[in-house]
Design a protein around this motif. Structure first.
Motif, short mmCIF file in Angstrom:
data_model
loop_
_atom_site.label_atom_id
_atom_site.label_comp_id
_atom_site.label_asym_id
_atom_site.label_seq_id
_atom_site.Cartn_x
_atom_site.Cartn_y
_atom_site.Cartn_z
N PHE A 82 0.82 -1.09 0.02
CA PHE A 82 0.21 0.26 -0.22
C PHE A 82 1.08 1.35 0.20
CE2 PHE A 82 -2.42 -3.05 2.17
CZ PHE A 82 -3.90 -3.44 1.36
N GLU A 83 1.95 1.00 0.18
CA GLU A 83 2.66 2.41 0.51
C GLU A 83 3.15 2.77 -1.03
OE1 GLU A 83 7.09 3.86 2.70
OE2 GLU A 83 6.27 2.10 3.47
N GLU A 84 3.72 1.70 -1.74
CA GLU A 84 4.47 1.80 -3.08
C GLU A 84 3.11 1.84 -3.67
OE1 GLU A 84 7.79 2.98 -5.88
OE2 GLU A 84 7.39 2.46 -3.45
N ALA A 85 1.79 1.83 -3.89
CA ALA A 85 0.83 2.49 -4.49
C ALA A 85 0.32 3.88 -3.91
CB ALA A 85 -0.24 1.42 -4.21
N LEU A 86 0.38 3.84 -3.15
CA LEU A 86 -0.31 5.13 -2.15
C LEU A 86 0.91 6.30 -3.99
CD1 LEU A 86 -1.86 7.58 -0.92
CD2 LEU A 86 -0.30 7.31 0.88
N TYR A 87 1.70 6.36 -3.40
CA TYR A 87 2.76 7.10 -4.08
C TYR A 87 2.87 6.69 -5.44
CZ TYR A 87 7.97 8.53 -6.00
OH TYR A 87 8.14 8.87 -6.72
N ARG A 88 2.88 5.77 -6.11
CA ARG A 88 2.45 5.83 -7.88
C ARG A 88 1.35 6.60 -7.79
NH1 ARG A 88 7.27 5.48 -9.78
NH2 ARG A 88 8.07 3.87 -8.79
N HIS A 89 0.01 6.14 -7.39
CA HIS A 89 -1.51 6.91 -7.36
C HIS A 89 -1.65 8.86 -6.92
CE1 HIS A 89 -3.53 3.97 -8.24
NE2 HIS A 89 -3.56 3.02 -7.98
N GLN A 90 -0.62 8.88 -6.77
CA GLN A 90 -0.27 10.77 -6.54
C GLN A 90 0.38 10.77 -7.37
OE1 GLN A 90 1.85 10.11 -2.49
NE2 GLN A 90 -0.48 10.74 -0.80
N GLU A 91 1.56 9.97 -8.09
CA GLU A 91 2.33 10.87 -9.14
C GLU A 91 0.63 10.67 -9.76
OE1 GLU A 91 5.20 11.43 -9.31
OE2 GLU A 91 5.73 11.26 -7.41
N ALA A 92 0.25 9.67 -10.09
CA ALA A 92 -0.69 9.66 -11.15
C ALA A 92 -1.87 11.15 -11.25
CB ALA A 92 -1.35 8.13 -11.70
N ALA A 93 -2.28 11.41 -10.33
CA ALA A 93 -2.64 12.80 -10.27
C ALA A 93 -2.06 13.77 -10.13
CB ALA A 93 -3.44 12.25 -7.98
N LYS A 94 -0.95 14.03 -9.78
CA LYS A 94 -0.27 15.32 -10.20
C LYS A 94 -0.59 15.19 -11.91
CE LYS A 94 2.85 15.14 -6.21
NZ LYS A 94 4.09 15.52 -5.32
N SER A 95 -0.06 14.26 -12.21
CA SER A 95 0.26 13.85 -13.95
C SER A 95 -0.63 14.19 -14.91
CB SER A 95 1.19 12.46 -14.07
OG SER A 95 2.56 12.86 -14.06
N ALA A 96 -1.62 13.94 -14.08
CA ALA A 96 -3.35 13.84 -14.84
C ALA A 96 -3.46 15.04 -14.86
CB ALA A 96 -4.57 12.91 -13.99
N THR A 97 -3.97 14.50 -16.76
CA THR A 97 -4.90 16.44 -17.58
C THR A 97 -5.84 16.02 -17.26
OG1 THR A 97 -3.96 14.93 -19.85
CG2 THR A 97 -2.23 16.98 -18.56
N SER A 98 -6.70 15.28 -17.35
CA SER A 98 -8.18 15.21 -17.56
C SER A 98 -8.49 15.17 -16.41
CB SER A 98 -8.86 14.52 -18.79
OG SER A 98 -8.28 13.04 -17.98
N LYS A 99 -10.02 15.10 -15.35
CA LYS A 99 -11.12 14.83 -14.99
C LYS A 99 -11.34 13.71 -14.51
CE LYS A 99 -13.67 19.52 -14.01
NZ LYS A 99 -14.73 19.99 -14.06
N ALA A 100 -11.54 12.89 -15.55
CA ALA A 100 -11.50 11.45 -15.37
C ALA A 100 -10.45 10.57 -15.32
CB ALA A 100 -11.89 10.97 -17.32
N GLU A 101 -9.12 10.82 -15.19
CA GLU A 101 -7.96 10.56 -15.11
C GLU A 101 -7.71 11.50 -13.08
OE1 GLU A 101 -5.01 12.09 -17.59
OE2 GLU A 101 -4.86 11.03 -18.70
N LYS A 102 -8.25 12.28 -13.41
CA LYS A 102 -7.79 12.75 -11.66
C LYS A 102 -8.80 11.94 -10.36
CE LYS A 102 -5.77 17.20 -12.67
NZ LYS A 102 -4.57 17.07 -12.01
N HIS A 103 -10.08 11.88 -11.60
CA HIS A 103 -11.24 11.13 -10.52
C HIS A 103 -10.70 10.08 -10.37
CE1 HIS A 103 -14.62 7.83 -10.47
NE2 HIS A 103 -14.93 9.81 -9.03
N LYS A 104 -10.34 8.97 -10.76
CA LYS A 104 -9.84 8.04 -10.74
C LYS A 104 -8.17 7.75 -9.75
CE LYS A 104 -10.81 5.82 -15.51
NZ LYS A 104 -10.60 5.07 -16.70
N ALA A 105 -7.62 9.10 -9.95
CA ALA A 105 -6.78 8.44 -9.21
C ALA A 105 -7.11 9.20 -7.69
CB ALA A 105 -5.17 9.91 -10.17
#
Length: 283
Positions: A82-105
């Motif tokens: 879960f620790e590594e998973a949290l880090y990767r999803h936080q990175e995805a939320a920062k890199s996301a450009t669409s609302k759909a991507e941000k929502h999922k992250a």
């Protein structure tokens, strides 16, 4: 005219460079997507190690690829990391450009925080997810659970804090009581020492009162005087049976002398009584 030509040349160069850069970006994105696709196939076959490697290749090829980072985060989540998973999803939320991507992250971030019992933080993550997609009922349902969990944790923490405060107060009261008892004991010991000192001074004074002017104890002096008298009496000769003691002889002689003196005085008085006194003077 030369300036215009120079400007045109520079513009053409920049346009060409931009086109080449765009081509490189498109190529990198294509390679990254290929790695992600391969990784997805591997993860479906429960080959986590190989899938993780492919996801990392995708991220290395294009660091801001949301798909690679997001899918790698899911892979870690499913494996229990879960620790590594949290880090990767936080990175995805920062890199996301669409609302759909941000929502999922953010939705997945909330799920990971709930797994880690961080309910208050999960509430904020689900709220961010709903800001990007208010229509997602699953996110809204998870938000409700996170709020209940956060409230329970708050109540539990408040109770724990109160218990700690009571424990600290009890400990402080106990320490104060012990300090007071120690102080009372010290005061009592001090009083006992003063009493013993006064008693010692009194005994010393009584001992000094019992001494004579020469510093000798009176009892010793009295005993010594008594012993001297007894010694003198022992030295004096004791009268034998039928004999007078020297003192008795002395008393007898004094009585005889007194008696003789009285007799003599009586004789003298008789003599004086026999002589007649002349009442008239002869011529």
């Amino acid at each position: 005219m030369k300036k215009v030509i120079t400007f045109i040349i520079v513009f053409i160069s920049l346009f060409t460079f931009a086109q080449e850069d765009d081509k490189a970006q498109v190529l990198a994105l294509k390679k990254a997507n290929d790695y992600v696709y391969e990784a997805n196939s591997l993860i479906s076959n429960d080959n986590f190690v190989s899938a993780e490697m492919e996801y990392r290749k995708a991220i290395s090829e294009k660091a801001n690829t949301v798909t690679g980072t997001y899918n790698l985060g899911n892979a870690y989540y499913n494996s229990g990391n879960f620790e590594e998973a949290l880090y990767r999803h936080q990175e995805a939320a920062k890199s996301a450009t669409s609302k759909a991507e941000k929502h999922k992250a953010f939705h997945n971030i909330g799920n990971i925080l709930m797994k880690n019992k961080k309910c208050k933080e999960a509430v904020e993550a689900y709220k961010s997810a709903l800001r990007n997609d208010p229509s997602d009922n699953e996110t809204r349902y998870n938000l409700g659970l996170a709020k209940i969990c956060a409230e329970q944790q708050k109540d539990q923490q408040d109770k724990q804090d109160k218990d700690e405060d009571k424990k600290d107060e009890k400990k402080e009261d106990q320490e104060n009581k012990e300090n007071k008892d120690n102080k009372d004991n010290k005061d009592k010991e001090g009083d006992n020492k003063e009493d013993k000192k006064d008693q010692g001074d009194q005994e010393k004074k009584e001992g000094e009162d019992e001494k004579d002017d020469k510093g000798k104890p009176k009892d010793e002096k009295e005993d010594k005087g008594k012993g001297d008298n007894e010694k003198k009496e022992q030295q004096q000769p004791k009268p034998q049976p039928g004999q007078l003691s020297p003192q008795q002889i002395k008393n007898l002689l004094e009585a005889m002398n007194n008696q003789e003196q009285k007799v003599q005085e009586k004789i003298n008085a008789e003599k004086q009584k026999g002589v007649k006194v002349k009442t008239e003077k002869d011529w």
